[in-house]
Design a protein around this motif. Structure first.
Motif, mmCIF file in Angstrom:
data_model
loop_
_atom_site.group_PDB
_atom_site.id
_atom_site.type_symbol
_atom_site.label_atom_id
_atom_site.label_comp_id
_atom_site.label_asym_id
_atom_site.label_seq_id
_atom_site.Cartn_x
_atom_site.Cartn_y
_atom_site.Cartn_z
ATOM 1 N N ALA A 65 0.855 -1.200 0.000
ATOM 2 C CA ALA A 65 0.000 0.000 0.000
ATOM 3 C C ALA A 65 0.880 1.236 0.000
ATOM 4 C CB ALA A 65 -0.934 -0.018 1.196
ATOM 5 N N THR A 66 1.529 1.487 -1.137
ATOM 6 C CA THR A 66 2.363 2.681 -1.251
ATOM 7 C C THR A 66 1.671 3.653 -2.206
ATOM 8 O OG1 THR A 66 3.553 1.903 -3.184
ATOM 9 C CG2 THR A 66 4.441 1.240 -1.048
ATOM 10 N N SER A 122 -13.628 2.272 7.550
ATOM 11 C CA SER A 122 -13.401 3.692 7.832
ATOM 12 C C SER A 122 -13.236 4.497 6.547
ATOM 13 C CB SER A 122 -12.128 3.845 8.675
ATOM 14 O OG SER A 122 -10.994 3.721 7.833
ATOM 15 N N PRO A 123 -13.331 5.820 6.631
ATOM 16 C CA PRO A 123 -13.096 6.638 5.433
ATOM 17 C C PRO A 123 -11.610 6.982 5.257
ATOM 18 C CG PRO A 123 -13.948 8.009 7.207
ATOM 19 C CD PRO A 123 -13.823 6.610 7.765
ATOM 20 N N LEU A 124 -10.732 6.368 6.057
ATOM 21 C CA LEU A 124 -9.303 6.704 5.995
ATOM 22 C C LEU A 124 -8.473 5.590 5.368
ATOM 23 C CD1 LEU A 124 -10.360 7.964 9.045
ATOM 24 C CD2 LEU A 124 -8.200 9.091 8.626
ATOM 25 N N SER A 125 -7.348 6.003 4.772
ATOM 26 C CA SER A 125 -6.424 5.027 4.181
ATOM 27 C C SER A 125 -5.045 5.206 4.781
ATOM 28 C CB SER A 125 -6.287 5.284 2.674
ATOM 29 O OG SER A 125 -7.289 4.640 1.966
ATOM 30 N N SER A 126 -4.369 4.080 4.999
ATOM 31 C CA SER A 126 -2.990 4.127 5.472
ATOM 32 C C SER A 126 -2.093 3.795 4.276
ATOM 33 C CB SER A 126 -2.820 3.098 6.588
ATOM 34 O OG SER A 126 -1.468 3.016 6.945
ATOM 35 N N ILE A 127 -1.414 4.824 3.756
ATOM 36 C CA ILE A 127 -0.605 4.671 2.536
ATOM 37 C C ILE A 127 0.830 5.087 2.821
ATOM 38 C CG2 ILE A 127 -0.324 5.471 0.129
ATOM 39 C CD1 ILE A 127 -2.892 3.823 0.503
ATOM 40 N N LYS A 128 1.779 4.260 2.444
ATOM 41 C CA LYS A 128 3.189 4.585 2.666
ATOM 42 C C LYS A 128 3.705 5.504 1.554
ATOM 43 C CE LYS A 128 4.834 0.958 5.659
ATOM 44 N NZ LYS A 128 3.710 0.054 5.878
ATOM 45 N N GLY A 129 4.564 6.423 1.932
ATOM 46 C CA GLY A 129 5.173 7.305 0.931
ATOM 47 C C GLY A 129 4.531 8.675 0.870
ATOM 48 N N LEU A 130 3.570 8.929 1.745
ATOM 49 C CA LEU A 130 2.906 10.240 1.766
ATOM 50 C C LEU A 130 3.520 11.139 2.841
ATOM 51 C CD1 LEU A 130 -0.858 9.289 1.289
ATOM 52 C CD2 LEU A 130 0.610 10.481 -0.336
ATOM 53 N N GLY A 131 4.487 10.614 3.557
ATOM 54 C CA GLY A 131 5.168 11.410 4.576
ATOM 55 C C GLY A 131 4.468 11.424 5.921
ATOM 56 N N THR A 132 3.384 10.655 6.058
ATOM 57 C CA THR A 132 2.707 10.580 7.361
ATOM 58 C C THR A 132 2.585 9.108 7.766
ATOM 59 O OG1 THR A 132 0.590 10.555 6.201
ATOM 60 C CG2 THR A 132 1.284 12.664 7.102
ATOM 61 N N GLU A 244 -2.594 6.281 22.104
ATOM 62 C CA GLU A 244 -2.200 4.868 21.939
ATOM 63 C C GLU A 244 -1.832 4.569 20.491
ATOM 64 O OE1 GLU A 244 -5.452 5.858 22.294
ATOM 65 O OE2 GLU A 244 -5.671 5.385 20.173
ATOM 66 N N HIS A 245 -2.530 5.242 19.535
ATOM 67 C CA HIS A 245 -2.190 5.053 18.123
ATOM 68 C C HIS A 245 -0.869 5.749 17.792
ATOM 69 C CE1 HIS A 245 -5.921 3.035 17.262
ATOM 70 N NE2 HIS A 245 -5.584 2.931 15.990
ATOM 71 N N MET A 246 -0.624 6.884 18.442
ATOM 72 C CA MET A 246 0.653 7.577 18.195
ATOM 73 C C MET A 246 1.818 6.721 18.678
ATOM 74 S SD MET A 246 -0.210 11.431 18.989
ATOM 75 C CE MET A 246 -1.792 12.052 18.560
ATOM 76 N N PHE A 247 1.600 6.072 19.830
ATOM 77 C CA PHE A 247 2.627 5.144 20.320
ATOM 78 C C PHE A 247 2.846 4.032 19.280
ATOM 79 C CE2 PHE A 247 3.254 0.922 22.218
ATOM 80 C CZ PHE A 247 4.532 1.086 22.742
ATOM 81 N N SER A 248 1.755 3.500 18.747
ATOM 82 C CA SER A 248 1.845 2.425 17.751
ATOM 83 C C SER A 248 2.594 2.904 16.502
ATOM 84 C CB SER A 248 0.435 1.960 17.369
ATOM 85 O OG SER A 248 0.475 1.146 16.225
ATOM 86 N N LEU A 316 4.738 13.227 17.243
ATOM 87 C CA LEU A 316 4.461 12.635 15.937
ATOM 88 C C LEU A 316 3.380 13.383 15.174
ATOM 89 C CD1 LEU A 316 5.510 9.872 14.682
ATOM 90 C CD2 LEU A 316 3.230 9.034 15.197
ATOM 91 N N ARG A 317 2.432 13.895 15.906
ATOM 92 C CA ARG A 317 1.273 14.528 15.283
ATOM 93 C C ARG A 317 0.908 15.761 16.096
ATOM 94 N NH1 ARG A 317 -3.906 11.081 13.047
ATOM 95 N NH2 ARG A 317 -4.460 12.816 11.738
ATOM 96 N N PRO A 318 1.642 16.857 15.903
ATOM 97 C CA PRO A 318 1.510 18.018 16.795
ATOM 98 C C PRO A 318 0.084 18.576 16.875
ATOM 99 C CG PRO A 318 3.322 18.302 15.232
ATOM 100 C CD PRO A 318 2.606 17.070 14.824
ATOM 101 N N GLU A 319 -0.686 18.423 15.784
ATOM 102 C CA GLU A 319 -2.033 19.016 15.782
ATOM 103 C C GLU A 319 -3.022 18.184 16.598
ATOM 104 O OE1 GLU A 319 -1.023 16.918 13.589
ATOM 105 O OE2 GLU A 319 -2.734 15.843 12.764
ATOM 106 N N ARG A 320 -2.640 16.971 16.951
ATOM 107 C CA ARG A 320 -3.567 16.100 17.682
ATOM 108 C C ARG A 320 -3.203 16.074 19.167
ATOM 109 N NH1 ARG A 320 -6.599 11.145 15.031
ATOM 110 N NH2 ARG A 320 -7.492 12.977 14.050
#
Ligand SMILES: [Zn+2]
Length: 344
Positions: A65-66, A122-132, A244-248, A316-320
């Protein structure tokens, strides 16, 4: 707010695939995204059933999933112009199908072959190479067709990882509420309740799930879909992804592929529940009851890697905003948290 219109769960649910497609108005063409294994497990059946209804069906196999996979599928969509895209598989195939179809404004139907995390709905995708390292908004599936018979044949570890991903909503919801109270962030009580209720349901049904019964798997799939819907209602992953997800995600950044997403989230939830001063031992006991990892050794990582992941997680995610930002702990404090909860 995008929500699924048809959700079919049950033994043999895959047989409904053509009926659902026609009911939703897709009668001419479809593109199936699958992996080579998941094509054999379920993709071919989807193809045969749609072709029986005289639909023109193409298949595109992906392994990862890139962003490259997403772009390759987008080219395919531009060329074939299918009415509907089916994602058939576990995490990666559904992520690619969801993201590429969203970018090409084509609707998407989710046909999960595993129940390892909430991305199946979910409406979200986990894709590698997007910088997040975390998931991005794509689109909600228009329909979800979850065949319990197929999902039960997947390795059991995947289902247990899915349970841990749901239990992790206990701390995700607390983080969201905290951000609302302290940072005036938008908070949706309905979306939060839905995610929280899913976690409670898994805790209550842990015995049933442990027996590997079809009823237990059904509870898990319904919980994962409810989590997906809660994110659709919230318009973000907020109800389902907190500290907990940020830790993951941090641990995954430090040691890629060390364990499954849900497994890491479960261990993270034990420590974040401790920081939230809530019932962390219930989280731990439920994970143990299910046979999910609860410590560094079971995750296949070292004490040092756990502590480093905790240190990295808050940035990891300053806005959250989460409990990690509120407490702003130092290394020694993180070590104490990991020790007190038995993670190290
Ligand atoms: Zn998750």
């Amino acid at each position: 707010m995008q929500l699924p219109r048809e959700v079919i769960i049950g033994n043999g649910a895959i047989e409904q695939v053509a009926v659902i497609s026609q009911k939703l108005g897709f009668t001419k063409s479809a593109l199936i995204i699958a992996g080579s294994k998941t094509y054999d497990i379920a993709g071919r059946t989807v193809r045969d059933l749609l072709e029986d209804k005289k639909m023109s069906v193409h298949t595109f196999l992906v392994q990862t999933a890139t962003i490259k996979d997403v772009e390759a599928v987008e080219t395919e969509i531009e060329m074939l112009k299918p009415e509907i895209v089916f994602g058939v598989g576990g995490g990666t195939k559904i992520d690619v199908a969801k993201c590429s179809s969203a970018r090409q404004s084509v609707p998407f139907i989710s046909v999960p072959t595993t129940a390892s995390h909430d991305g199946i709905a979910s409406p979200l995708s986990s894709i590698k190479g997007l910088g997040t390292p975390y998931s991005i908004m794509a689109q909600a599936p228009l329909a979800i067709i979850a065949d319990t018979n197929i999902i039960m044949q997947a390795p059991w570890r995947l289902a247990i990882s899915g349970c841990a991903d749901v239990i992790a909503k206990l701390t995700a919801v607390r983080d969201w509420k905290l951000a609302h109270e302290e940072k005036d962030e938008y908070y949706g009580a309905y979306a939060a309740s839905l995610a929280h209720m899913s976690a409670r349901l898994i805790i209550e049904s842990a015995g049933l799930i442990r027996e590997r019964s079809e009823e237990g798997i059904r509870v898990l799939i319904e919980a994962l879909i409810s989590c997906g819907v809660s994110m659709s209602i919230a318009g973000s992953s907020r109800p389902c992804s907190g500290s907990e997800h940020m830790f993951s995600h941090s641990l995954e950044t430090i040691i890629p592929n060390c364990s499954m997403h849900g497994e890491r989230c479960g261990v993270g939830a034990i420590m974040m529940a401790y920081l939230h001063k809530t019932n962390w031992s219930l989280v731990k006991a439920t994970l143990q009851k299910l046979g999910a990892p609860t410590n560094a050794g079971e995750l296949g990582v070292s004490r040092e890697q756990i502590v480093r992941a905790l240190e990295l997680a808050a940035s990891l995610r300053p806005e959250r905003y989460t409990i990690l930002n509120k407490l702003n702990l130092n290394r020694q404090a993180y070590e104490r948290v990991a020790e007190a909860t038995g993670v190290v």
